[in-house]
Design an enzyme around this catalytic site. Structure first.
Site, PDB file in Angstrom:
ATOM      1  N   ARG A   1       4.028   0.056  27.555  1.00  0.00           N
ATOM      2  CA  ARG A   1       3.226   0.629  26.466  1.00  0.00           C
ATOM      3  C   ARG A   1       3.239   2.158  26.497  1.00  0.00           C
ATOM      4  NH1 ARG A   1       1.761  -2.106  21.900  1.00  0.00           N
ATOM      5  NH2 ARG A   1       0.403  -0.689  20.803  1.00  0.00           N
TER       6      ARG A   1
ATOM      7  N   ASN B   1      -7.079   4.984   7.534  1.00  0.00           N
ATOM      8  CA  ASN B   1      -6.684   3.574   7.592  1.00  0.00           C
ATOM      9  C   ASN B   1      -7.292   2.839   6.400  1.00  0.00           C
ATOM     10  OD1 ASN B   1      -5.683   1.118   8.846  1.00  0.00           O
ATOM     11  ND2 ASN B   1      -7.807   0.664   9.376  1.00  0.00           N
TER      12      ASN B   1
ATOM     13  N   ALA C   1      -8.815  -3.393  -5.035  1.00  0.00           N
ATOM     14  CA  ALA C   1      -9.463  -2.380  -4.187  1.00  0.00           C
ATOM     15  C   ALA C   1      -8.464  -1.519  -3.401  1.00  0.00           C
ATOM     16  CB  ALA C   1     -10.452  -3.059  -3.238  1.00  0.00           C
ATOM     17  N   GLU C   2      -7.639  -2.153  -2.543  1.00  0.00           N
ATOM     18  CA  GLU C   2      -6.793  -1.351  -1.644  1.00  0.00           C
ATOM     19  C   GLU C   2      -5.870  -0.402  -2.396  1.00  0.00           C
ATOM     20  OE1 GLU C   2      -4.879  -3.532   1.553  1.00  0.00           O
ATOM     21  OE2 GLU C   2      -6.343  -5.123   1.350  1.00  0.00           O
TER      22      GLU C   2
ATOM     23  N   ASP D   1     -12.043   0.390  13.601  1.00  0.00           N
ATOM     24  CA  ASP D   1     -12.695   0.442  12.278  1.00  0.00           C
ATOM     25  C   ASP D   1     -14.065   1.117  12.312  1.00  0.00           C
ATOM     26  OD1 ASP D   1     -10.485  -1.071  11.312  1.00  0.00           O
ATOM     27  OD2 ASP D   1     -11.489  -2.946  11.820  1.00  0.00           O
TER      28      ASP D   1
ATOM     29  N   LEU E   1      -3.218   2.711  18.023  1.00  0.00           N
ATOM     30  CA  LEU E   1      -2.681   4.061  18.226  1.00  0.00           C
ATOM     31  C   LEU E   1      -2.981   4.576  19.625  1.00  0.00           C
ATOM     32  CD1 LEU E   1      -3.542   6.064  14.975  1.00  0.00           C
ATOM     33  CD2 LEU E   1      -1.566   4.625  15.468  1.00  0.00           C
TER      34      LEU E   1
ATOM     35  N   GLU F   1     -11.685   6.636  17.957  1.00  0.00           N
ATOM     36  CA  GLU F   1     -11.268   5.833  19.113  1.00  0.00           C
ATOM     37  C   GLU F   1     -11.677   4.365  19.006  1.00  0.00           C
ATOM     38  OE1 GLU F   1     -12.111   8.925  19.206  1.00  0.00           O
ATOM     39  OE2 GLU F   1     -10.603   9.946  20.429  1.00  0.00           O
TER      40      GLU F   1
ATOM     41  N   ASN G   1       0.838  -1.211   0.000  1.00  0.00           N
ATOM     42  CA  ASN G   1       0.000   0.000   0.000  1.00  0.00           C
ATOM     43  C   ASN G   1       0.868   1.255   0.000  1.00  0.00           C
ATOM     44  OD1 ASN G   1      -3.020  -0.546   0.105  1.00  0.00           O
ATOM     45  ND2 ASN G   1      -2.252  -2.022   1.598  1.00  0.00           N
TER      46      ASN G   1
ATOM     47  N   HIS H   1      -8.745  -0.798   5.347  1.00  0.00           N
ATOM     48  CA  HIS H   1      -9.197  -2.066   5.940  1.00  0.00           C
ATOM     49  C   HIS H   1      -9.674  -2.997   4.810  1.00  0.00           C
ATOM     50  CE1 HIS H   1     -10.643  -4.825   8.962  1.00  0.00           C
ATOM     51  NE2 HIS H   1     -11.722  -4.973   8.213  1.00  0.00           N
TER      52      HIS H   1
HETATM   53  C1  GRF Z   1      -3.340  -5.078   3.670  1.00  0.00           C
HETATM   54  O1  GRF Z   1      -4.193  -6.142   3.358  1.00  0.00           O
HETATM   55  C2  GRF Z   1      -4.068  -4.151   4.600  1.00  0.00           C
HETATM   56  O2  GRF Z   1      -5.386  -3.934   4.283  1.00  0.00           O
HETATM   57  C3  GRF Z   1      -3.936  -4.955   5.849  1.00  0.00           C
HETATM   58  O3  GRF Z   1      -2.598  -5.415   5.849  1.00  0.00           O
HETATM   59  C4  GRF Z   1      -2.176  -5.539   4.526  1.00  0.00           C
HETATM   60  C5  GRF Z   1      -0.958  -4.683   4.360  1.00  0.00           C
HETATM   61  O4  GRF Z   1      -0.262  -4.957   3.241  1.00  0.00           O
HETATM   62  N1  GRF Z   1      -4.426  -4.317   7.002  1.00  0.00           N
HETATM   63  P1  GRF Z   1       0.981  -4.072   2.840  1.00  0.00           P
HETATM   64  O5  GRF Z   1       1.955  -4.027   3.996  1.00  0.00           O
HETATM   65  O6  GRF Z   1       0.512  -2.702   2.430  1.00  0.00           O
HETATM   66  O7  GRF Z   1       1.576  -4.822   1.680  1.00  0.00           O
END
Ligand code: GRF
Length: 228
Positions: free
Chosen positions: A81, A123, A195-196, A166, A109, A163, A29, A125
């Site tokens: 933490r 984020n 998608a991502e 998702d 976070l 907070e 990503n 998801h």
């Molecule tokens: C993706 O599937 C994202 O949605 C998930 O972890 C993966 C991350 O992949 N939460 P990358 O590190 O961006 O390759």
């Protein structure tokens, strides 16, 4: 800009949106964002810093190859933490981003960061929220559960971080078909590719160009268009 109530606002006045990208793994990503900036599907944007909680994350190699400043801050290196949260927050404040992008970031976070960067953290998801999301739904687990339930369509969601887990305002979603013979791994790959890697760069471009506003906990189109 840091406001009196401790929240950060976008004060670019025509300048580029400064991104800090948080990663834990492969960084595909992150790569989609780097490529989007290069091929100008993302405009008015620069990546100022990459932060990983995992020293071995390949995402750090991707950052180095692009000459992007990167650092590793791992909870394992801190006494507790709270000490980690403090160091993490300090590193982010020092970088001074306009937008924090969680791109496969597997760390919860600190609340102080969420409050300080209200609607300035996004984020990605790997499901269509509110399906297959919340506590325990990360990585392959999401796709295992989707296959277990037998859904015919899944997808990905980009949302602002609040907070909850998702639960923040949804910016963009894209559906992806589930195919006969899918394994969690095959489905994960299709969701990433279709998608991502599409909606994360798109959401960043929309934010960089003022196309998104949040009203009453929902993302709405501004007069420049967006969120559709
Ligand atoms: C993706 O599937 C994202 O949605 C998930 O972890 C993966 C991350 O992949 N939460 P990358 O590190 O961006 O390759």
């Amino acid at each position: 800009m840091l406001k009196e109530d401790g929240t950060v606002t976008d004060s670019r006045e025509g300048g580029r949106l400064r991104l800090l990208v948080c990663v834990s793994g492969g960084g595909t990503n992150l790569q989609a964002i780097i490529d989007g900036i290069k091929n100008k599907t993302i405009t008015n944007t620069e990546i100022i810093s990459v932060v990983s909680n995992n020293r071995k994350a390949y995402a750090l190699v991707r950052a180095a190859e692009e000459g992007i400043p990167a650092l590793c801050i791992s909870p394992k290196d801190y006494e507790d933490r709270e000490a980690f949260n403090r160091a993490f927050l300090e590193a982010v404040q020092q970088a001074g981003p306009d937008l924090i992008v969680l791109a496969g970031f597997l760390v919860v976070l600190p609340e102080e960061m969420i409050a300080g960067y209200r609607n300035r953290i996004i984020n990605i998801h790997p499901s269509l929220i509110p399906s297959f999301c919340g506590k325990g739904y990360y990585g392959l687990k999401v796709h295992e559960k989707a296959l277990e339930r037998g859904v015919k369509v899944t997808g990905a969601t980009v949302h602002f971080v609040d907070e909850g887990t998702d639960t923040g305002p949804i910016i963009l979603q894209k559906a992806v078909s589930v195919e006969k013979g899918d394994t969690p791994e095959i489905l994960q790959k299709r969701v990433m590719e279709q998608a991502e890697w599409v909606i994360l760069p798109k959401a960043i471009d929309m934010i960089a160009n003022g196309k998104i506003a949040v009203e009453d906990g929902r993302c709405i189109e501004t007069d420049k268009g967006g969120c559709s």
